[in-house]
Motif scaffolding. Structure first.
Motif, PDB file in Angstrom:
ATOM      1  N   LEU A 182       5.795  10.258  -4.260  1.00 26.36           N
ATOM      2  CA  LEU A 182       5.826  10.821  -2.918  1.00 26.36           C
ATOM      3  C   LEU A 182       6.021  12.329  -2.996  1.00 26.36           C
ATOM      4  CD1 LEU A 182       8.292   8.243  -1.303  1.00 26.36           C
ATOM      5  CD2 LEU A 182       5.799   8.239  -1.123  1.00 26.36           C
ATOM      6  N   ASP A 183       5.343  13.066  -2.125  1.00 22.04           N
ATOM      7  CA  ASP A 183       5.687  14.476  -2.016  1.00 22.04           C
ATOM      8  C   ASP A 183       7.037  14.576  -1.304  1.00 22.04           C
ATOM      9  OD1 ASP A 183       5.251  14.305   0.795  1.00 22.04           O
ATOM     10  OD2 ASP A 183       3.165  14.946   0.566  1.00 22.04           O
ATOM     11  N   ASP A 184       7.644  15.764  -1.296  1.00 24.86           N
ATOM     12  CA  ASP A 184       8.996  15.905  -0.747  1.00 24.86           C
ATOM     13  C   ASP A 184       9.044  15.563   0.729  1.00 24.86           C
ATOM     14  OD1 ASP A 184      10.086  16.547  -3.169  1.00 24.86           O
ATOM     15  OD2 ASP A 184      10.086  18.722  -2.828  1.00 24.86           O
ATOM     16  N   ARG A 198      20.074   2.743   7.734  1.00 23.13           N
ATOM     17  CA  ARG A 198      18.628   2.569   7.516  1.00 23.13           C
ATOM     18  C   ARG A 198      18.441   1.806   6.213  1.00 23.13           C
ATOM     19  NH1 ARG A 198      14.577   7.653   7.189  1.00 23.13           N
ATOM     20  NH2 ARG A 198      15.081   7.698   9.434  1.00 23.13           N
ATOM     21  N   VAL A 199      17.661   0.738   6.250  1.00 22.25           N
ATOM     22  CA  VAL A 199      17.357  -0.058   5.058  1.00 22.25           C
ATOM     23  C   VAL A 199      15.948   0.282   4.578  1.00 22.25           C
ATOM     24  CG1 VAL A 199      16.992  -2.383   4.154  1.00 22.25           C
ATOM     25  CG2 VAL A 199      18.916  -1.930   5.692  1.00 22.25           C
ATOM     26  N   VAL A 200      15.842   0.632   3.308  1.00 26.51           N
ATOM     27  CA  VAL A 200      14.555   0.953   2.686  1.00 26.51           C
ATOM     28  C   VAL A 200      14.351   0.025   1.499  1.00 26.51           C
ATOM     29  CG1 VAL A 200      13.213   2.713   1.453  1.00 26.51           C
ATOM     30  CG2 VAL A 200      14.637   3.371   3.416  1.00 26.51           C
ATOM     31  N   ASN A 201      13.144  -0.489   1.362  1.00 24.33           N
ATOM     32  CA  ASN A 201      12.801  -1.234   0.155  1.00 24.33           C
ATOM     33  C   ASN A 201      11.714  -0.483  -0.605  1.00 24.33           C
ATOM     34  OD1 ASN A 201      10.683  -3.458  -1.095  1.00 24.33           O
ATOM     35  ND2 ASN A 201      12.832  -3.899  -1.532  1.00 24.33           N
ATOM     36  N   VAL A 202      11.889  -0.442  -1.927  1.00 24.88           N
ATOM     37  CA  VAL A 202      10.891   0.156  -2.823  1.00 24.88           C
ATOM     38  C   VAL A 202      10.284  -0.971  -3.643  1.00 24.88           C
ATOM     39  CG1 VAL A 202      10.504   1.729  -4.749  1.00 24.88           C
ATOM     40  CG2 VAL A 202      12.094   2.356  -2.923  1.00 24.88           C
ATOM     41  N   THR A 203       8.980  -1.146  -3.546  1.00 25.55           N
ATOM     42  CA  THR A 203       8.299  -2.175  -4.342  1.00 25.55           C
ATOM     43  C   THR A 203       7.509  -1.575  -5.493  1.00 25.55           C
ATOM     44  OG1 THR A 203       6.824  -4.082  -4.232  1.00 25.55           O
ATOM     45  CG2 THR A 203       6.278  -2.239  -2.798  1.00 25.55           C
ATOM     46  N   ASP A 204       7.003  -0.353  -5.312  1.00 22.08           N
ATOM     47  CA  ASP A 204       6.320   0.384  -6.374  1.00 22.08           C
ATOM     48  C   ASP A 204       7.307   1.421  -6.888  1.00 22.08           C
ATOM     49  OD1 ASP A 204       4.847   2.090  -7.957  1.00 22.08           O
ATOM     50  OD2 ASP A 204       3.178   2.291  -6.553  1.00 22.08           O
ATOM     51  N   SER A 226      10.995  11.668   4.691  1.00 21.27           N
ATOM     52  CA  SER A 226      10.722  10.822   5.853  1.00 21.27           C
ATOM     53  C   SER A 226      11.278   9.416   5.647  1.00 21.27           C
ATOM     54  CB  SER A 226       9.215  10.762   6.123  1.00 21.27           C
ATOM     55  OG  SER A 226       8.555   9.930   5.184  1.00 21.27           O
ATOM     56  N   LEU A 227      11.305   8.966   4.400  1.00 20.58           N
ATOM     57  CA  LEU A 227      11.863   7.648   4.101  1.00 20.58           C
ATOM     58  C   LEU A 227      13.378   7.687   3.929  1.00 20.58           C
ATOM     59  CD1 LEU A 227       9.448   6.003   1.479  1.00 20.58           C
ATOM     60  CD2 LEU A 227       9.954   5.156   3.767  1.00 20.58           C
ATOM     61  N   PHE A 228      13.843   8.670   3.178  1.00 15.66           N
ATOM     62  CA  PHE A 228      15.234   8.667   2.737  1.00 15.66           C
ATOM     63  C   PHE A 228      16.095   9.716   3.446  1.00 15.66           C
ATOM     64  CE2 PHE A 228      12.592   7.228  -0.866  1.00 15.66           C
ATOM     65  CZ  PHE A 228      13.102   5.947  -1.001  1.00 15.66           C
ATOM     66  N   THR A 229      15.521  10.424   4.400  1.00 13.45           N
ATOM     67  CA  THR A 229      16.147  11.534   5.131  1.00 13.45           C
ATOM     68  C   THR A 229      16.289  12.748   4.221  1.00 13.45           C
ATOM     69  OG1 THR A 229      18.502  11.131   4.696  1.00 13.45           O
ATOM     70  CG2 THR A 229      17.464   9.858   6.497  1.00 13.45           C
ATOM     71  N   ALA A 230      16.567  13.882   4.844  1.00 12.30           N
ATOM     72  CA  ALA A 230      16.702  15.125   4.084  1.00 12.30           C
ATOM     73  C   ALA A 230      18.136  15.396   3.664  1.00 12.30           C
ATOM     74  CB  ALA A 230      16.176  16.301   4.902  1.00 12.30           C
ATOM     75  N   ASP A 231      19.107  14.731   4.350  1.00 12.00           N
ATOM     76  CA  ASP A 231      20.490  15.142   4.092  1.00 12.00           C
ATOM     77  C   ASP A 231      21.513  14.010   4.145  1.00 12.00           C
ATOM     78  OD1 ASP A 231      20.310  14.631   6.776  1.00 12.00           O
ATOM     79  OD2 ASP A 231      21.122  16.557   7.439  1.00 12.00           O
ATOM     80  N   ARG A 232      21.107  12.770   4.410  1.00  8.12           N
ATOM     81  CA  ARG A 232      22.072  11.690   4.546  1.00  8.12           C
ATOM     82  C   ARG A 232      22.360  11.037   3.188  1.00  8.12           C
ATOM     83  NH1 ARG A 232      24.637  12.188   9.467  1.00  8.12           N
ATOM     84  NH2 ARG A 232      23.447  14.047  10.043  1.00  8.12           N
ATOM     85  N   PRO A 233      23.554  10.506   3.008  1.00 10.76           N
ATOM     86  CA  PRO A 233      23.872   9.807   1.758  1.00 10.76           C
ATOM     87  C   PRO A 233      22.939   8.615   1.543  1.00 10.76           C
ATOM     88  CG  PRO A 233      25.874  10.281   2.987  1.00 10.76           C
ATOM     89  CD  PRO A 233      24.715  10.588   3.908  1.00 10.76           C
ATOM     90  N   ARG A 256       0.836  -1.213   0.000  1.00 11.34           N
ATOM     91  CA  ARG A 256       0.000   0.000   0.000  1.00 11.34           C
ATOM     92  C   ARG A 256       0.860   1.248   0.000  1.00 11.34           C
ATOM     93  NH1 ARG A 256      -3.279  -2.680   3.782  1.00 11.34           N
ATOM     94  NH2 ARG A 256      -2.264  -1.518   5.468  1.00 11.34           N
ATOM     95  N   ALA A 257       1.949   1.227   0.775  1.00 10.02           N
ATOM     96  CA  ALA A 257       2.826   2.395   0.852  1.00 10.02           C
ATOM     97  C   ALA A 257       3.707   2.522  -0.391  1.00 10.02           C
ATOM     98  CB  ALA A 257       3.697   2.295   2.099  1.00 10.02           C
ATOM     99  N   GLY A 258       4.053   1.401  -1.012  1.00 10.29           N
ATOM    100  CA  GLY A 258       4.934   1.413  -2.169  1.00 10.29           C
ATOM    101  C   GLY A 258       6.400   1.385  -1.808  1.00 10.29           C
ATOM    102  N   ALA A 259       6.743   1.827  -0.616  1.00  7.35           N
ATOM    103  CA  ALA A 259       8.112   1.804  -0.107  1.00  7.35           C
ATOM    104  C   ALA A 259       8.043   1.979   1.402  1.00  7.35           C
ATOM    105  CB  ALA A 259       8.959   2.909  -0.729  1.00  7.35           C
ATOM    106  N   SER A 260       8.986   1.400   2.119  1.00  2.34           N
ATOM    107  CA  SER A 260       8.986   1.550   3.576  1.00  2.34           C
ATOM    108  C   SER A 260      10.355   1.254   4.144  1.00  2.34           C
ATOM    109  CB  SER A 260       7.938   0.641   4.224  1.00  2.34           C
ATOM    110  OG  SER A 260       8.218  -0.718   3.968  1.00  2.34           O
TER     111      SER A 260
END
Length: 800
Positions: A670-672, A650-656, A677-684, A601-605
């Motif tokens: 996703l809006d910015d 932080r591990v993120v998976n994108v399915t959509d 919130s998923l990928f952080t604003a400033d981290r590599p 439902r989220a498409g990524a988390s």
């Protein structure tokens, strides 16, 4: 008249060296058997349609030829294709008469897509155009609107498309009409699809293969296709192959394909084949009729222009009198041409066509070729099984395709007449064979298992699978097209043409919604190490991403449970081009059904279980997209936790896949705020991606601070090797991911920075050691499949 479709009772026998079923093509007849009144009405009908078609190409005024033509009556830009129109109209008129006389259920699929002037003229004559477009009613105002608007801004385009009533086929590209026709009649037992195929179109590979479609058509459960080869001898500027063949050669070719070549509509033969099958006495290798229609190119148009032959030559293909707006001689020739149809005899004072022309039309509106319900207002929603009943235990390993095969078996059971699978000869190889527990392969030609029906059609032609799926979907049903990843790109152009058709379709208020078309891409580049470089090609993802955002949907579920949720969603959706990409070999099951449902439902988390402190305050974000690539991200995170505890990941998976795009560009984007919130604003961020990295770059374009993002992906490196070596070759292994994580974290974490050289050296050493092991042992190290509490069943890793 040349090219008339006529009935021939009791034909004389063929020459002794010609098989009986070929004789019908070779017989020469002296007179038609239709009643004289009907023949006169048909001839007048064709004069009216041909007049309108020619006028559409040229006239901006004076559409009824009430006075002599002037230059100002001619359109400033002459567009259209005249050459095929008279033949299309000949068939249209006779099919309408046949439908009326026998109350037949027919659709008309037109391969020569630029024959739109003919089809639109016929639609106006039968009143179908006025039904859907009030401005094109059957009166003087309506005909003027049609003729003057054709091929101009705001008018109908020069090719058949979704704006054309009765059409289920995009006419912009040749080759697909015949396979689409067969898809349309499957599970439509009363429907006959009359498919006209140009002799130029017959030179295309997809059409050449589509002639074999009769071998997959079960007459007990499906309708029939009546192929009509329109031989007028020429393409744009060259002869056609079929045009250079005589009747005997054409008869021999079509007989070899398994047809009965004829010059007359043989509905009785279609009914005989169907009746036998439906009474449980199917005819072995039934020979369906096929029609051969020969007419001159540009028939009834100008015979010569400036001393050059036009009728019967390639000069008639498009606009025979291209200088009619500037040269007096050509304007006079146009006047003579249009007057030859005697328009004053064809139209009433109010502009409508005379009743004699209407007399050949079916009296039931749903029988008119432009108003067939199957062509614009039919949709059967699938009964979608609860995917949770097929769940796989979290923490185990399973083949996503085997899991999906079990689910699809239930879909087939629950939807015995509205769901089909069209696959190249790869179905069992792709681990989907559970479907065959409840259905067979539909094959009507094998001498040992002839007459076998089933929901699966396997044919070694991606073009055929695509055409069947299009026809089946556009007439209201739902289909699935599974394929090896590397070869799905064969239908790239067909998929784009279909997407263009459905884009326009959604803009037509009189057309109903349709099921999505569904691609299942497996045997992916990452597990084609045994077949080698030729089988490693994930480019179809990019083809779908280039579509309009209203259509494009790309999913890369990371495990069996997310794949179940995704498949259920796609089969239940409408209006999209769905692409699902996944693995057939056993892989880790990361998520429970509940977690999988939320993730889809989220498409990524954020995958908290593989992150440091559930992903809080990370030094680096590792993103996995695709089954094998996600496993390597998880493995890298596991290595980092054990060897670099000071590094926060932080591990993120994108399915959509399309959540990565801005929400201003795609409805799933996703809006910015959500992106950060998923990928952080400033981290590599390091992305380990299944396909080509430029696809990710394009999706992320416009996101803030994208220079912090690195991407590893398939990089056109491959050979016959081991699964892990494929990852090493493309710099997507866990060791490469860990190197990127260390480099990224060192920018913010002093403790990691102190160990940067030490850690990257250690990881580089692991890469070298692993490559050496693979070369020496011809297999991957066993430990690579054991990550934390996730272990893959290594016994299945070498399966083809």
């Amino acid at each position: 008249m040349p090219g008339e479709i006529i009935d021939r009772p009791n034909p004389p026998p063929a020459p002794s060296h010609v098989p009986d079923h070929v004789s019908d093509l070779l017989v020469k007849l002296e007179k038609p058997s239709l009643p004289e009144k009907a023949n006169q009405a048909l001839q007048k009908y064709r004069r009216a349609a041909n007049y309108i078609a020619a006028a559409m190409i040229f006239l901006r005024d004076n559409v009824y030829l009430e006075r002599d033509l002037k230059f100002e009556d001619i359109k400033p830009r002459l567009l259209g294709h005249w050459g095929t129109c008279p033949g299309l109209t000949l068939l249209y008129s006779h099919l309408n008469y046949l439908i009326k006389e026998q109350d037949l259920d027919m659709i008309y699929v037109v391969g020569p897509g630029h024959g739109a002037p003919s089809i639109l003229a016929n639609l106006w004559l039968e009143g179908s155009l006025g039904k859907f477009y009030a401005e094109c009613g059957r009166d003087a105002k309506g005909l003027k609107s049609l003729i003057t608007g054709f091929s101009t801004t705001g008018g109908f385009p020069s090719h058949i498309n979704a704006e054309t009533p009765g059409s289920i086929h995009e006419g912009g590209e040749l080759g697909y009409a015949l396979s689409v026709s067969f898809g349309a009649v499957m599970d439509n037992p009363d429907l006959i699809a009359c498919c006209i195929i140009g002799d130029g179109e017959s030179e295309t590979g997809p059409t050449a293969t589509a002639f074999h479609s009769i071998k997959y058509l079960d007459p007990a459960e499906s309708g029939a296709v009546l192929p009509i080869i329109h031989v007028n001898g020429f393409k744009i500027s060259e002869r056609t192959i079929f045009g250079c063949m005589d009747d005997k050669e054409m008869a021999a070719l079509m007989t070899g394909y398994g047809y009965q070549p004829r010059h007359a509509v043989a509905v009785s033969e279609i009914r005989r084949i169907q009746k036998a099958a439906r009474e449980g006495k199917p005819i072995r290798k039934p020979r369906w009729p096929i029609l051969i229609l020969r007419t001159p190119k540009g028939w009834s148009g100008p015979k010569k222009v400036h001393g050059q032959f036009v009728e019967g030559s390639f000069h008639a293909h498009q606009v025979p009198l291209a200088a009619a707006k500037s040269e007096p001689d050509e304007l006079r020739d146009l006047q003579t041409w249009l007057e030859s149809y005697k328009p004053k005899e064809l139209f009433k004072e109010d502009g409508d066509v005379v009743d004699e022309v209407k007399s050949i039309l079916p009296t039931k509106s749903q029988r008119l070729l432009g108003q067939k319900p199957e062509s614009y207002m039919t949709h059967y929603a699938l009964s979608i099984p609860d995917w949770r009943k097929f769940e796989v235990k979290k923490g185990s390993s399973a083949s996503s395709m085997k899991t999906i095969g079990n689910y699809l078996e239930q879909v087939v059971k629950d939807n015995p007449k509205t769901f089909r699978i069209f696959s190249p000869d790869e179905f069992e190889s792709n681990k989907l064979d559970a479907v065959l527990n409840s259905t067979g392969r539909n094959m009507q030609w094998d001498q040992y298992s002839w007459g076998q029906g089933g929901r699966l059609i396997e044919t070694l032609s991606e073009h055929q699978c695509q055409g069947f799926m299009q026809g089946y979907t556009l007439t209201g049903r739902t289909a699935l097209f599974p394929s090896y990843e590397a070869f799905l790109d064969i239908v790239h152009s067909m998929m784009v043409q279909y997407a263009k058709f459905t884009k326009v379709l959604r803009e037509m208020p009189w057309r109903t919604k349709l099921s999505s078309i569904n691609y299942l891409e497996t045997s992916t580049a990452w597990r084609q190490e045994h077949n080698g470089f030729s089988h490693q090609n994930p480019s179809f993802i990019g083809a779908v991403l280039n579509l309009k955002s209203s259509a494009a949907r790309v999913y890369l579920p990371p495990d069996s449970n997310t794949f179940l949720s995704t498949m259920a969603h796609c089969l239940n959706s409408t209006g999209y081009v769905n692409l699902m990409v996944g693995a057939k070999q056993p892989t880790a099951v990361f998520l429970s059904p509940e977690e999988a449902d939320a993730h889809c439902r989220a498409g990524a988390s954020v995958w908290k279980q593989f992150s440091t402190d559930s992903g809080l305050r990370p030094d680096v974000v590792l993103v996995g997209i695709g089954t094998e690539l996600t496993f390597e991200v998880v493995a890298a995170a596991d290595w980092l936790r054990r060897n670099v505890p000071e590094l926060r990941v932080r591990v993120v998976n994108v399915t959509d896949l399309l959540v990565l795009e801005s929400n201003s560009l795609h409805p799933h984007g996703l809006d910015d705020e959500a992106f950060c919130s998923l990928f952080t604003a400033d981290r590599p961020i390091h992305v380990n991606y299944h396909g080509y990295k430029n696809e990710i770059r394009g999706l992320l374009f416009g996101r803030p601070d994208t220079q912090r993002i690195s991407i590893a992906s398939y990089d056109e490196e491959g050979t016959t090797t081991t699964p892990f070596d494929m990852l090493l070759l493309n710099h997507t292994s866990r060791f490469h991911v860990a190197i990127q994580a260390v480099k990224g974290a060192a920018k913010h974490n002093e403790k990691v920075q102190l160990r940067l050289h030490e850690l990257t050296s250690a990881l580089t050493g692991l890469i070298t050691e692993t490559k050496k092991y693979i070369v020496e042992n011809k297999s991957d190290p066993e430990y690579l499949n054991d990550v934390g509490n996730l272990k893959i069943d290594t016994a299945s890793l070498s399966e083809g």
